[in-house]
Design a protein around this motif. Structure first.
Motif: not given
Length: 701
Positions: A316-324, A345-355, A359-367
């Motif tokens: 399962r994939i769990d996504i959270e994002q805060l955006r301005v 625009g500014y975005g703080d993004y976290d994505q966790a791949e859940l097994e 958490i199997g893999t965590l993706f972090l993106n700040e843009e």
């Protein structure tokens, strides 16, 4: 009147390298003159029955119809947008000409334009990026829900002049009202509430929005949504017949049938915005939160627990994002300019791949991304827009599927797009300079690229509603961090990916031709395109395996894409507000590796859509059928994809005269067809959902 027939897209000549800045950037100018989805657009007081003239795209300073512009655009608004919206942006736009989708289950699907997607296609929200990890992998969803969308514009073909080299395939721009741009029509408040239910996956979606005039031009905006889909059902076996023959399951193991386990979605989000709307423009800001959890309906790991039992829970994939967002426009003319538009625009993004719970893999993106566009005054038929564009991305992957190391990307661009109109002739030309730096800190590698994109087009009005045109372009795209630095298992694409740190820029040169007709009962557009790529970057299978996965090496080759798109609309009968229209859409694209003549992977097949609409004061009926041909032109390690036919219908009822209340009943995939998109990595493992009936009640105020 309620806006109608914006779903049929009579986009004019596809510009290739250029997208006139005002196609998307000037949309806000129209919105100030006529607020987005104002009450008059939504009530069922009548229908527009004209052709191309009814859709304003503002391809040049001031409003222009699609018949007059060079760009090939698709526009969805009003009830056409309501009918199109699905859980993902890819599925929502799939029925438009020249578009397909990556179709990675119910929760993740990006658009595919003319066989191209990924980092070559930009999905934008109010002219800025979605600030997520969706271009990195097809199982990553776009951080976007369309519940509050007011308008979607699609540009087919390179859009590099305005949106940079990462828009070489095209642009999808979603416009919402998170920063209010205009005062409500009644001076107090605008808004809507919507609730829908779909039978296939017990789909429940609730959403609403409110724009409130506080005092003295100060506007507040609130919107929110909740979406819940259970596992969907598909007709027959989940795995394709060819896959079952090539890879039979162990004796005694049942072949998956019907329900796609672990395919559900639960998502919610909300936005708050504040703006000031004055006589000379507006300025405002918003903050948004998005939380999405969805399942991947196949076993990407292919692993078993100790004792030989398969894991009960999939990934399962769990996504959270805060955006301005900060958006502003100054519409009072100054110097040689008519208008200035600012976007940040500014975005703080976290994505966790859940097994399971791990958490199997965590993706972090700040843009962040910013752009300033200056629109010139129209002087004797000469107009244009120039601007500056900045973008910064900090990306990191941690865990089992960290196939790309942490990396930073910085981009900036300068562009100018100019237009001259004289008599029946219209000429456009543009240029953009791009600079990109990509850095891998852990590998101590720093690559920089400078690219130039050019475009020139001309159209001629033949009279009697006919227009012909041509556009030539040359664009350059720098390789991204994935293509340069990847080195690890990428389970979503079933490959072990290897980047190439020595890759250079890919160059596209192309020509597009168009013939349009916008008057009389029959209106149409016929559009042909050809693009040749030098150093086209793609994943080449080497024949090696690593971690039990085939090795896919990012490599450069020579490639060509060419195809044809046609749309037509025929007014069969009209009596007062009652009309019957017939419509048709046809598209085909071919893509070859010019080095060896082999097909490129995941290219959509030929498709044909035929439909009919009955429109009246109290209710509308739409019925359409789509046929997608079998795809036999396949790349190495691909399987052919069978053809399919799908039937759909929608009934929209407007029970109260002069009130913005609509009940929509929609039948999807009524033929319960086995639909497999050749553009999807999962096409042989799980099909699209089967038959579903969706009920939607929407009330605006």
């Amino acid at each position: 009147m309620r806006s109608r027939h914006t779903k049929l897209l009579f986009g004019a000549i596809l510009t290739g390298a250029s997208v006139a800045p005002d196609v998307l950037a000037n949309t806000a100018e129209l919105q100030q003159e006529r607020p987005l989805e104002s009450q008059s657009d939504q009530t069922h007081l009548g229908h527009n029955t004209g052709g191309l003239e009814e859709i304003i795209v503002t391809a040049h300073p001031g409003a222009r119809s699609r018949y007059d512009v060079l760009q090939g655009t698709s526009v969805l608004t009003g009830e056409d947008l309501e009918q199109a919206v699905r859980a993902t942006i890819g599925d929502s736009l799939d029925r438009l000409p020249g578009l397909s989708q990556t179709a990675f289950g119910q929760g993740a699907s990006r658009p595919v334009i003319r066989g191209l997607s990924g980092d070559r296609l930009r999905v934008l929200i109010n002219d800025l990026g979605s600030f997520d990890a969706s271009t990195t992998s097809p199982d990553h969803a776009v951080a976007l829900d369309l519940s509050a969308a007011k308008r979607i514009e699609v540009v087919r073909g390179p859009a590099t002049l305005i949106y940079g080299a990462n828009a070489i395939a095209g642009v999808v721009n979603v416009t919402d009202n998170r920063v209010p741009r205009a005062l409500p029509e009644d001076g107090k408040a605008d808004g809507f509430i919507r609730s829908s239910y779909g039978t296939n996956a017990d789909e429940v979606v609730n959403s609403g929005a409110l724009d409130l005039n506080i005092t003295g031009g100060w506007m507040a905006h609130l919107d929110g949504f909740y979406r819940n889909h259970r596992d969907f059902t598909a007709p027959g076996f989940l795995r394709s017949e060819q896959e079952r023959l090539d890879d039979p399951l162990p004796e005694g193991e049942d072949e998956p049938f019907g329900r796609a386990n672990n395919s559900g979605i639960e998502s919610w989000g909300g936005t708050g915005g504040l703006s000031y709307v004055g006589d000379n423009g507006f300025i405002g800001a918003s903050i948004s939160h998005l939380d999405t959890v969805y399942g991947i309906p196949v076993a990407l790991e292919g692993e078993e627990e100790e004792g030989g039992e398969e894991e009960e829970e999939g990934v399962r994939i769990d996504i959270e994002q805060l955006r301005v967002d900060v958006i502003g426009e100054w519409t009072k003319p100054f110097a040689i300019f008519e208008k200035a538009s600012l976007r940040f625009g500014y975005g703080d993004y976290d994505q966790a791949e859940l097994e399971g719970d791990e958490i199997g893999t965590l993706f972090l993106n700040e843009e962040w991304e910013a752009r300033l566009d200056l629109t010139q005054k129209n002087r004797n038929g000469w107009s244009g827009t120039s601007g500056v564009h900045l973008r910064s991305r900090n990306f990191e992957a941690i865990g089992l599927e960290a196939f790309v190391p942490p990396n930073d990307t910085m981009q900036w661009g300068l562009y100018s797009y100019q237009s001259i109109e004289t008599g029946a002739w219209h000429v456009d030309a543009g240029v953009r300079l791009d600079r990109q730096t990509v850095e891998s800190v852990t590998r101590s590698i720093d690559r920089s690229f400078t690219g130039i994109s050019l475009s020139a087009g001309v159209s001629y009005d033949l009279g009697a509603g006919y227009l012909i045109g041509a556009n030539g372009f040359r664009t350059e795209r720098a390789p991204n961090a994935d293509e340069l630095f990847s080195d690890g298992p990428h389970l979503a694409s079933f490959t072990f990916e290897r980047g190439d740190e020595t890759l250079g820029e890919e160059t596209a040169k192309g020509l597009e031709l168009s013939l349009k007709k916008n008057s009389g009962p029959l209106t149409f557009i016929l559009n042909g395109f050809y693009t040749a790529y030098d150093d086209f970057i793609f994943e080449r299978f080497t024949g090696e395996t690593e971690d039990n996965l085939p090795v896919a090496q990012f490599s450069a080759t020579q490639a060509r894409f060419y195809g044809l798109e046609m749309e037509a609309d025929y007014l069969l009968w009209q009596s007062g507000e009652r009309t019957i229209k017939l419509n048709a859409v046809f598209d085909v694209v071919e893509a070859k590796n010019r080095s060896d003549g082999t097909p490129l992977p995941r290219i959509p097949p030929l498709s044909v859509q035929l439909g009919a609409d009955y429109q009246s004061h109290w209710f509308d009926i739409h019925i359409s059928g789509e046929y997608a041909a079998k795809q036999n032109d396949i790349a190495t390690f691909e399987l052919p994809t069978d053809d399919y036919f799908v039937l759909g219908t929608t009934v929209s009822i407007h029970p109260f005269d002069g009130r913005d209340i609509t009940l929509m009943i929609e039948g999807r995939n009524l033929t319960d067809s086995d639909i497999r998109y050749h553009t999807s990595f999962l096409k042989d493992l799980v099909p699209a959902p089967g038959r579903s009936i969706r009920f939607t009640l929407r009330a605006g105020f």
